[in-house]
Design a protein around this motif. Sequence first.
Motif, short mmCIF file in Angstrom:
data_model
loop_
_atom_site.label_atom_id
_atom_site.label_comp_id
_atom_site.label_asym_id
_atom_site.label_seq_id
_atom_site.Cartn_x
_atom_site.Cartn_y
_atom_site.Cartn_z
N ASP A 32 4.92 -2.65 10.29
CA ASP A 32 4.91 -3.64 9.21
C ASP A 32 3.75 -4.61 9.42
O ASP A 32 3.61 -5.19 10.50
CB ASP A 32 6.23 -4.43 9.18
N HIS A 34 12.61 2.13 13.75
CA HIS A 34 11.67 1.64 12.75
C HIS A 34 10.51 2.61 12.75
O HIS A 34 9.72 2.65 13.69
CB HIS A 34 11.20 0.23 13.11
N HIS A 36 4.65 -1.71 4.83
CA HIS A 36 5.21 -0.82 5.86
C HIS A 36 4.39 0.46 5.79
O HIS A 36 4.35 1.13 4.75
CB HIS A 36 6.70 -0.58 5.55
N HIS A 82 5.27 -7.65 2.66
CA HIS A 82 4.62 -6.97 3.79
C HIS A 82 4.32 -5.54 3.39
O HIS A 82 4.80 -5.05 2.37
CB HIS A 82 5.49 -7.02 5.05
ZN ZN Z 1 9.05 -1.51 8.08
#
Ligand code: ZN
Length: 432
Positions: free
Chosen positions: A294, A290, A371, A369
Amino acid sequence: MPHSHRLLHRAAPFIVLLLLFAIVGWSTSGVSTASGKVLERQVLELAPPIDISAPTDEDNSTDRSFDHIVASGETLSTIFDDYHLGQTVLYAILSADEELLALDTLRPGTRLHFVLDKQDQRLEQLDLHLHPGRTVHYRRTPSGIFEFEDEISPTIWYQRIVSGPIRGSFYLSALRAGLDKADIVAIQKILQDKINFNRDVRADDRFEVVMGIEMSDEGATGNIRVEGVRLLLRNRVVSAFMHKDGNYYDPNGESLLRAFLRYPTQRHYRISSPFNPNRHHPVTGRRAPHNGTDFATPSGTPVMATGEGVVTRVRNHPYAGKYIEIKHTGQYKTRYLHLSRILVRKGQHVERGQRIALSGNTGRTTGPHLHYELHINNRPVNAMTADIPTATHIPKAEMASFKQRMEVLRTVMISTEAHLATSRESNQEKDS
Ligand SMILES: [Zn+2]
């Protein structure tokens, strides 16, 4: 959400001149030498396209493969259409690319390598040759999804000196000496609080710039950076040196770049998924990095540029959603994904803290959300903990390594001043 890729850093053995390895040992992506070796930028050497109708494998029972060189105006979508590879496969590949976004802007001249199944012409593998030293492989897994492998060769930063007298403006003098416009603008930004380039620079002042050129064992990667700069003015010397954090400092270790914001929003929202290069996919168990942080932002939350810079991408991706990429002065890049509204244009200059978008829920998400990604020296890093120019001074514990590094660059500058024309020869003699 199915993340389906893994990361591999190939550590091929590498024989190099380790003259200053100990001194510049802070460089995670490579080492530099102070040999003053002049290396010209290399153009990607491209293999000629191979006819799709001609299988390249001699064994008829194996898959067949072909190359495609990206032409101006082509996108992955048009290329997949041309070869009748199908939208389903295109989306499977784009899904695997969500955490890299390497296929989202294809540069003309980039080489793609396709491997098709002999029987049903199904795409089994796509290789993206980004530059010598970096290839991303997208491979079909038995479950039908694609996973990526980011193959990065070890690199070395070589140094090239560009210097000369100032005649007219610094900008024109540096351009004449062979520096790129973008590098000159970067230098002016780095030194903007130390010098007024219109007023303080006069004829016969001198400039010396150490450029870093990244080389892999397969050739130049195309990545270049300013490592040090010195202006020898009539009454003073103004200089800046790059530290391992990608920021530039004066000889006393004072930061020359304006501070970054740690958070891309005014309020600090809960982190719903942290940066994690070793995240494992819950189903496949494979590594699925990742590359961002987030934040649980409600849709419509104003998103701010965390640093001053230029917008390099405004895109809409089926999985990343509407997103923005900003290139900052120094070795920094930021990305903001899953936006609902974008408020800037590509090429636009933005200030730190400027509202650039509203957060949202676009692309593949499990809820609204934001990122947020930070890249230093073209590698994603944890934006919540990374060294960013928030401090105004190099930490005390790092001053010794900074000073050593600065002395190396100064030595390179001085030796080049004296032996500009013969630096290559004299260095070879010195080494032997
Ligand atoms: Zn993310």
